[in-house]
Motif scaffolding. Structure first.
Motif, PDB file in Angstrom:
ATOM      1  N   GLU A  73     -12.804 -57.731   1.340  1.00  0.00           N
ATOM      2  CA  GLU A  73     -13.348 -56.532   1.136  1.00  0.00           C
ATOM      3  C   GLU A  73     -13.928 -56.544  -0.210  1.00  0.00           C
ATOM      4  O   GLU A  73     -15.097 -55.781  -0.447  1.00  0.00           O
TER       5      GLU A  73
ATOM      6  N   ILE B 170      -9.954 -53.850  -5.286  1.00  0.00           N
ATOM      7  CA  ILE B 170     -10.206 -52.738  -6.159  1.00  0.00           C
ATOM      8  C   ILE B 170     -10.984 -53.098  -7.377  1.00  0.00           C
ATOM      9  O   ILE B 170     -11.885 -52.240  -7.720  1.00  0.00           O
TER      10      ILE B 170
ATOM     11  N   ARG C  33       0.571 -50.128  -0.370  1.00  0.00           N
ATOM     12  CA  ARG C  33      -0.872 -49.641  -0.325  1.00  0.00           C
ATOM     13  C   ARG C  33      -0.843 -48.223  -0.652  1.00  0.00           C
ATOM     14  O   ARG C  33      -0.046 -47.405  -0.364  1.00  0.00           O
ATOM     15  N   CYS C  34      -1.848 -47.711  -1.300  1.00  0.00           N
ATOM     16  CA  CYS C  34      -2.001 -46.079  -1.530  1.00  0.00           C
ATOM     17  C   CYS C  34      -2.093 -45.611  -0.192  1.00  0.00           C
ATOM     18  O   CYS C  34      -1.677 -44.386  -0.169  1.00  0.00           O
ATOM     19  N   THR C  35      -2.516 -46.298   0.802  1.00  0.00           N
ATOM     20  CA  THR C  35      -2.701 -45.929   2.077  1.00  0.00           C
ATOM     21  C   THR C  35      -1.757 -46.241   3.144  1.00  0.00           C
ATOM     22  O   THR C  35      -1.735 -45.799   4.434  1.00  0.00           O
TER      23      THR C  35
ATOM     24  N   ILE D  42      -4.239 -47.380   7.120  1.00  0.00           N
ATOM     25  CA  ILE D  42      -4.747 -48.158   6.532  1.00  0.00           C
ATOM     26  C   ILE D  42      -6.105 -49.094   7.063  1.00  0.00           C
ATOM     27  O   ILE D  42      -6.088 -48.930   8.331  1.00  0.00           O
ATOM     28  N   GLY D  43      -6.971 -49.662   6.232  1.00  0.00           N
ATOM     29  CA  GLY D  43      -8.172 -50.191   6.838  1.00  0.00           C
ATOM     30  C   GLY D  43      -9.296 -49.490   6.542  1.00  0.00           C
ATOM     31  O   GLY D  43     -10.310 -49.640   7.144  1.00  0.00           O
ATOM     32  N   ALA D  44      -9.613 -49.040   5.525  1.00  0.00           N
ATOM     33  CA  ALA D  44     -10.761 -48.090   5.032  1.00  0.00           C
ATOM     34  C   ALA D  44     -11.929 -49.280   4.661  1.00  0.00           C
ATOM     35  O   ALA D  44     -11.536 -50.386   4.321  1.00  0.00           O
TER      36      ALA D  44
END
Ligand code: UN1
Length: 498
Positions: free
Chosen positions: A106, A157, A283-285, A444-446
């Motif tokens: 990422e 991030i 995760r935030c997601t 998840i998985g943005a």
């Protein structure tokens, strides 16, 4: 003796002024110290801001395409060192190796995206309301950016924040989470190797109370970007309100996956396992709630519980392991407290929810993944962010009820719906109040080239990722060019005769 790491200020690796240090330990084996890091304070931030402010004078003049090329070089170096970074991530942060590679990837994607954006850093052009006059906009950097990053995506991030900030022409100070300082150091080492001029990229380790606050209060920092809890986000927002800094806040989530009766049940089970227990739910997601329509509820829960029980827990660097540890002891205790809260509230614990200490796991913060059923709307385990491998299942009768439960929390980051009914899928997209919605995929998985962020208490309206992140890190300059050769007055010289 543990290795001793440094801050990176003005192109030099330096100790904290105080000479104090703190430790980073492995969550999968807490006897192991990853390294000692500078316990910095306001003095070190003052040094970093001075260096960053000085470097900004030249850096902002480097053409944006050239700044992009440097970020492309960072991407190339990260590709070469992907395996080394991922391995360190399993050790310092504890996510399993496949996910650690994904986190690093990422970062690589973000570098190449920024590289491309360096050739399309567009403003807008508009006709003027007057004749022989034109209006155009340019994107300009803000100045020094203070970036405060979390431990759960310790490479991705920081890159989401640093790379666009740098491309836009800002200089940066990164204050990484104290649980993952070695990974931030590795990233900055790579950036130093790529050849950024001294002072453009700065790294200052240390506690949020000292280093973070010094960033918020420093008059020469123009923009702050933070990812973390809503509680800390509120504090950051209020201080930045007083000091009139631009601030982007990416905060909590209580994400849900809806599964309607007509869904592909096995696909939905795969999705929720990955969404709820991937990265040990940190995760935030992460999928924290599973909202099941009553016709599919029992069959799906049965499959899910079996799969959750079978997940292999172990050292995250072992390729065959599904679930690594959580980040530290206090996080583990908080998660276990939520399990107790859930039981007291009357939810039914179907599996897991306790510390796992078998074999090689005895010296780490490992948890068996928990599934609660009979969770009712309004229970604390249904409302509050847990940030661990705990899933709350809520049974509903209808699509409308599912959406209402999904929306009935203070957060609005990610969401998901599994259905084969295209009409209901589109109604969900419209009615669900979150920044991200997945159809027939987990929460998840943005992807790095798309806007990332949430509604309500998940943040303050900004979107990282994609093209929207540049709104955080740039100022708009509007320019009017009058080539009429006379004074023309906007709003006063009306051009259409009555
Ligand atoms: C986060 O949890 O803070 O979509 C970020 C995802 C990742 C990013 C998560 N690509 O789950």
């Amino acid at each position: 003796m543990a290795e001793r790491f440094k801050n990176y200020i003005g192109g030099k690796w330096v100790d904290a002024r105080s000479k104090e240090t703190f430790e980073s330990r492995m969550p999968a084996d807490w006897n192991n110290v990853v390294g000692l890091f500078p316990k910095s304070n306001k003095d070190d931030i003052d040094d970093a801001v001075k260096a960053a402010k000085e470097a900004f004078k030249e850096w902002k003049r480097v053409p944006v395409a050239k700044r992009g090329e440097l970020l492309g070089r960072v991407g190339d170096l990260m590709v070469k060192r992907k395996e080394e970074v991922a391995l360190l991530m399993t050790q310092e942060m504890g996510k399993v190796i496949k996910e650690a590679r994904g986190d690093t990837q990422e970062g690589i994607d973000t570098a190449y995206y920024a590289f491309g954006e360096g050739r399309r850093f567009f403003g807008k052009t508009s006709p003027s309301e007057l004749q022989n006059k034109v209006a155009i906009t340019f994107l300009r950097p803000i100045g020094v950016a203070g970036l405060i990053s979390p431990w759960n995506f310790p490479i991705a991030i920081p890159t989401w924040k640093m790379f666009p900030a740098l491309l836009a022409g800002n200089t940066v100070i990164l204050k990484p989470a104290s649980d993952t300082p070695a990974l931030a150091t590795k990233l900055v080492e790579i950036m130093a190797e790529a050849g950024f001029p001294a002072g453009v990229v700065n790294l200052v380790h240390g506690p949020g109370s000292a280093v973070g606050n010094a960033i918020l209060e420093h008059k020469d920092i123009g923009v702050v970007s933070f990812t973390g809890s809503s509680e800390v986000g509120r504090h950051i927002g209020s201080v930045c309100g007083k000091t009139l800094k631009r601030v982007s806040l990416e905060l909590g989530g209580k994400n849900a996956q809806i599964v309607l009766d007509d869904a592909d049940i096995d696909l939905a089970v795969e999705g929720v396992l990955f969404g709820a227990f991937g990265t040990a739910g940190q995760r935030c997601t992460a999928t924290s709630r599973l909202i099941l329509q009553e016709g599919i509820h029992d069959r799906l829960v049965e499959k899910l519980v079996k799969r959750a029980e079978d997940m292999k827990i172990g050292k995250p660097w072992d390729e065959s392991v599904d679930l690594g540890p959580v980040i530290n002891e206090s996080s583990m205790n908080k998660i276990l407290e939520y399990v107790e809260i859930g039981k007291k509230e009357g939810a039914k614990l179907m599996c897991g929810g306790y510390r796992y200490t078998e074999g090689a796991c005895k010296d780490g913060w490992f948890l068996k993944p928990a599934v609660f059923t009979e969770v009712k709307q309004g229970m604390r385990i249904e409302q509050e962010e847990i940030f661990g491998p705990v899933l709350s299942v809520v049974k509903v009768k209808t699509f409308e009820e599912a959406v209402e439960v999904l929306n009935g929390v203070e957060y609005g980051l990610s969401s998901s719906i599994y259905t084969k009914d295209v009409n209901l899928a589109f109604r969900a997209i419209e009615d669900i109040d979150t920044g991200i919605t997945y159809v027939n995929g987990p929460t998840i998985g943005a992807e790095c080239h798309m806007p990332f962020g949430g509604t309500k208490n998940t943040g303050n309206g900004h979107r990282e990722g994609g093209w929207t992140v540049y709104e955080i890190f740039t100022e708009q300059k509007t320019v009017y060019i009058d080539y009429s050769g006379k004074l023309q007055k906007a709003q006063i010289d009306v051009s259409i005769e009555k």
